[in-house]
Motif scaffolding. Structure first.
Motif, mmCIF file in Angstrom:
data_model
loop_
_atom_site.group_PDB
_atom_site.id
_atom_site.type_symbol
_atom_site.label_atom_id
_atom_site.label_comp_id
_atom_site.label_asym_id
_atom_site.label_seq_id
_atom_site.Cartn_x
_atom_site.Cartn_y
_atom_site.Cartn_z
ATOM 1 N N HIS A 139 -7.457 6.673 9.118
ATOM 2 C CA HIS A 139 -8.332 6.474 10.278
ATOM 3 C C HIS A 139 -8.891 5.066 10.300
ATOM 4 C CE1 HIS A 139 -8.158 10.796 10.618
ATOM 5 N NE2 HIS A 139 -8.514 10.878 9.352
ATOM 6 N N VAL A 140 -8.939 4.523 11.504
ATOM 7 C CA VAL A 140 -9.575 3.221 11.708
ATOM 8 C C VAL A 140 -10.652 3.418 12.773
ATOM 9 C CG1 VAL A 140 -9.204 0.875 12.574
ATOM 10 C CG2 VAL A 140 -7.509 1.918 11.056
ATOM 11 N N HIS A 141 -11.831 2.869 12.533
ATOM 12 C CA HIS A 141 -12.921 2.963 13.509
ATOM 13 C C HIS A 141 -12.432 2.393 14.849
ATOM 14 C CE1 HIS A 141 -16.719 2.123 15.516
ATOM 15 N NE2 HIS A 141 -17.294 2.934 14.648
ATOM 16 N N LEU B 44 -4.684 -2.721 11.476
ATOM 17 C CA LEU B 44 -5.362 -2.284 10.250
ATOM 18 C C LEU B 44 -4.771 -0.974 9.744
ATOM 19 C CD1 LEU B 44 -9.164 -2.951 10.856
ATOM 20 C CD2 LEU B 44 -7.733 -3.916 9.071
ATOM 21 N N GLY B 45 -4.431 -0.084 10.685
ATOM 22 C CA GLY B 45 -3.828 1.194 10.288
ATOM 23 C C GLY B 45 -2.538 0.960 9.529
ATOM 24 N N GLU B 46 -1.733 0.044 10.046
ATOM 25 C CA GLU B 46 -0.462 -0.277 9.377
ATOM 26 C C GLU B 46 -0.724 -0.851 7.986
ATOM 27 O OE1 GLU B 46 2.422 -2.431 11.811
ATOM 28 O OE2 GLU B 46 2.875 -3.650 10.059
ATOM 29 N N SER B 47 -1.702 -1.750 7.891
ATOM 30 C CA SER B 47 -2.025 -2.340 6.574
ATOM 31 C C SER B 47 -2.469 -1.276 5.589
ATOM 32 C CB SER B 47 -3.150 -3.372 6.703
ATOM 33 O OG SER B 47 -2.772 -4.395 7.546
ATOM 34 N N ARG C 92 6.155 6.144 14.116
ATOM 35 C CA ARG C 92 7.541 5.909 14.567
ATOM 36 C C ARG C 92 7.998 4.501 14.200
ATOM 37 N NH1 ARG C 92 9.393 10.878 14.639
ATOM 38 N NH2 ARG C 92 9.239 11.977 16.599
ATOM 39 N N ARG C 93 7.099 3.532 14.404
ATOM 40 C CA ARG C 93 7.451 2.141 14.077
ATOM 41 C C ARG C 93 7.814 2.010 12.603
ATOM 42 N NH1 ARG C 93 2.984 0.095 16.141
ATOM 43 N NH2 ARG C 93 1.940 -0.593 14.245
ATOM 44 N N LEU C 94 7.152 2.806 11.761
ATOM 45 C CA LEU C 94 7.419 2.732 10.320
ATOM 46 C C LEU C 94 8.517 3.701 9.884
ATOM 47 C CD1 LEU C 94 3.876 2.161 8.778
ATOM 48 C CD2 LEU C 94 5.628 0.489 9.314
HETATM 49 C C1 LIG Z 1 -3.831 5.824 14.000
HETATM 50 C C2 LIG Z 1 -4.644 4.624 13.573
HETATM 51 C C3 LIG Z 1 -5.053 4.776 12.118
HETATM 52 C C4 LIG Z 1 -3.778 3.360 13.718
HETATM 53 O O1 LIG Z 1 -4.539 2.223 13.339
HETATM 54 P P1 LIG Z 1 -4.541 0.906 14.272
HETATM 55 O O2 LIG Z 1 -5.082 -0.188 13.427
HETATM 56 O O3 LIG Z 1 -5.242 1.239 15.535
HETATM 57 O O4 LIG Z 1 -3.014 0.763 14.626
HETATM 58 P P2 LIG Z 1 -1.828 -0.145 14.081
HETATM 59 O O5 LIG Z 1 -2.027 -0.612 12.693
HETATM 60 O O6 LIG Z 1 -0.604 0.616 14.362
HETATM 61 O O7 LIG Z 1 -1.939 -1.347 15.017
HETATM 62 C C5 LIG Z 1 -1.767 -1.071 16.345
HETATM 63 C C6 LIG Z 1 -1.697 -2.287 17.200
HETATM 64 O O8 LIG Z 1 -1.213 -3.416 16.531
HETATM 65 C C7 LIG Z 1 -0.423 -4.167 17.438
HETATM 66 N N1 LIG Z 1 0.906 -4.295 16.847
HETATM 67 C C8 LIG Z 1 1.629 -3.363 16.218
HETATM 68 N N2 LIG Z 1 2.819 -3.859 15.823
HETATM 69 C C9 LIG Z 1 2.830 -5.123 16.212
HETATM 70 C C10 LIG Z 1 3.758 -6.162 16.084
HETATM 71 N N3 LIG Z 1 4.930 -5.990 15.463
HETATM 72 N N4 LIG Z 1 3.426 -7.368 16.597
HETATM 73 C C11 LIG Z 1 2.234 -7.536 17.201
HETATM 74 N N5 LIG Z 1 1.322 -6.591 17.356
HETATM 75 C C12 LIG Z 1 1.615 -5.409 16.867
HETATM 76 C C13 LIG Z 1 -0.352 -3.436 18.728
HETATM 77 O O9 LIG Z 1 -1.351 -3.925 19.596
HETATM 78 C C14 LIG Z 1 -0.693 -2.046 18.304
HETATM 79 O O10 LIG Z 1 -1.357 -1.279 19.279
HETATM 80 P P3 LIG Z 1 -0.524 -0.182 20.106
HETATM 81 O O11 LIG Z 1 0.057 0.807 19.152
HETATM 82 O O12 LIG Z 1 -1.549 0.412 20.975
HETATM 83 O O13 LIG Z 1 0.532 -0.931 20.841
HETATM 84 C C15 LIG Z 1 -5.917 4.450 14.439
HETATM 85 O O14 LIG Z 1 -5.539 4.140 15.753
HETATM 86 C C16 LIG Z 1 -6.812 5.673 14.428
HETATM 87 O O15 LIG Z 1 -7.657 5.816 13.553
HETATM 88 N N6 LIG Z 1 -6.643 6.555 15.429
HETATM 89 C C17 LIG Z 1 -7.483 7.726 15.590
HETATM 90 C C18 LIG Z 1 -7.398 8.655 14.426
HETATM 91 C C19 LIG Z 1 -5.993 9.133 14.190
HETATM 92 O O16 LIG Z 1 -5.273 9.475 15.115
HETATM 93 N N7 LIG Z 1 -5.599 9.150 12.910
HETATM 94 C C20 LIG Z 1 -4.310 9.631 12.517
HETATM 95 C C21 LIG Z 1 -4.360 11.103 12.454
HETATM 96 S S1 LIG Z 1 -2.842 11.728 11.810
#
Ligand SMILES: CC(C)(COP(=O)(O)OP(=O)(O)OC[C@H]1O[C@@H](n2cnc3c(N)ncnc32)[C@H](O)[C@@H]1OP(=O)(O)O)[C@@H](O)C(=O)NCCC(=O)NCCS
Length: 198
Positions: free
Chosen positions: A123-125, A133-136, A169-171
Motif C-alpha cells: 500500500h502507498v498513501h 513507490l509501489g513498484e519500488s 501486470r507490468r511486472l
Molecule cells: C497499488 C499501489 C501500491 C501502487 O503504488 P503506486 O506507487 O501508486 O504505483 P506504481 O509504483 O505502479 O507507480 C504507478 C505510476 O508510476 C508511473 N509509471 C509506471 N511505470 C512507469 C514507467 N515505466 N515510466 C514512467 N512512469 C511510470 C505511472 O504514472 C503509474 O501510474 P498509473 O499506473 O496510474 O499509470 C498503490 O496505488 C496503492 O496503495 N493502491 C491502493 C491500495 C491497493 O490497491 N493495494 C494493493 C492491494 S492488492
C-alpha cells in the motif's frame, strides 16, 4: 503522527523494516493501509493483531517507503510485507480449495503452492501514489527471495483498471485464480503469481 504533505517531492526511498521497527511503525502502516484501501476508520484496530502475528511467520519480510530520509521523524508513506507460504495458513488453504475446485491437476497445484512467497500487503498513501513507490516497494521486498514464486490476491476491478492491477501486470504477474471468493468475504478476488526472481 505528522500528516503526509502532498507537496513533498517523491523520491522512491525504501528500506527494510525489521520486526522492532515494524512494531514501532505498526499504527502508521495501518493508517496508510486504511487510507489507501479507503476502508472505514477503525479497521486498523482489527488488523493490528493480525499484522503483528504475521510478523512472526517464517520468511516474513517488510519494507517501508518514507517521505524524505528514512529517519524516525520521516512519515511512512508506503508499506509492503509478506512471508513464506505454508499449508497451515488460512490463505494457503483457501487458494488450495479454489485450485481444486477449478479442476487443476494435482501436479499443477503442487507446482503453484509448494514453494512461494505470499505478498500479503502492499500500500502507498494516496498522496504518494503515481510515483512508482509501489513498484519500488515490491521490487525491494522480492529482492533476494529464495522461493520459486510469488503469489498475491487482489480485488477484481472492471477492466483491471486500477494502479494495483497495472503494477502487477507490468511486472509480469499472471492469473492463478479469477473471481475467487475467500470464505467470509463476498468480493471477488484474483490470485496472481509469477516466478522468482523478478
Ligand atoms: C497499488 C499501489 C501500491 C501502487 O503504488 P503506486 O506507487 O501508486 O504505483 P506504481 O509504483 O505502479 O507507480 C504507478 C505510476 O508510476 C508511473 N509509471 C509506471 N511505470 C512507469 C514507467 N515505466 N515510466 C514512467 N512512469 C511510470 C505511472 O504514472 C503509474 O501510474 P498509473 O499506473 O496510474 O499509470 C498503490 O496505488 C496503492 O496503495 N493502491 C491502493 C491500495 C491497493 O490497491 N493495494 C494493493 C492491494 S492488492
Amino acid at each position: 503522527m505528522r500528516p503526509v504533505d502532498p507537496q513533498i517531492a517523491w523520491t522512491p526511498h525504501t528500506v527494510d523494516l525489521d520486526r522492532e521497527e515494524f512494531a514501532k511503525r505498526l499504527h502508521e502502516a495501518l493508517s496508510v493501509y486504511v487510507t489507501a484501501m479507503d476502508y472505514p476508520r477503525g479497521t486498523e484496530f482489527h488488523r493490528a493483531p493480525m499484522w503483528t502475528e504475521h510478523s512472526t511467520r517464517p520468511g516474513w519480510k517488510a519494507v517501508g517507503a518514507y517521505a524524505g530520509q528514512a529517519d524516525t521523524a520521516s512519515p511512512l508513506i508506503g508499506i509492503a510485507y509478506g512471508y513464506r507460504g505454508s499449508s497451515d495458513q488460512w490463505w494457503h488453504q483457501q487458494v488450495l480449495h479454489g485450485l481444486r475446485r477449478s479442476g487443476r491437476p494435482h501436479s499443477e497445484i503442487s507446482a503453484i503452492l509448494d514453494d512461494y512467497f505470499e505478498l500479503t500487503e502492499l500500500h502507498v498513501h494516496p498522496n504518494g501514489q503515481g510515483h512508482r513507490l509501489g513498484e519500488s516497494l515490491l521490487c525491494h521486498l522480492l529482492r533476494d527471495r529464495t522461493e520459486r514464486s510469488v503469489l498475491l490476491s487482489t480485488p477484481e476491478v472492471y477492466d483491471e483498471d486500477n494502479r494495483a492491477w497495472r503494477l502487477y501486470r507490468r511486472l509480469g504477474f499472471q492469473d492463478v485464480l479469477r473471481r475467487f471468493r475467500f470464505a467470509g468475504d463476498n468480493r471477488p478476488f484474483a490470485v496472481l503469481g509469477r516466478g522468482l526472481p523478478l
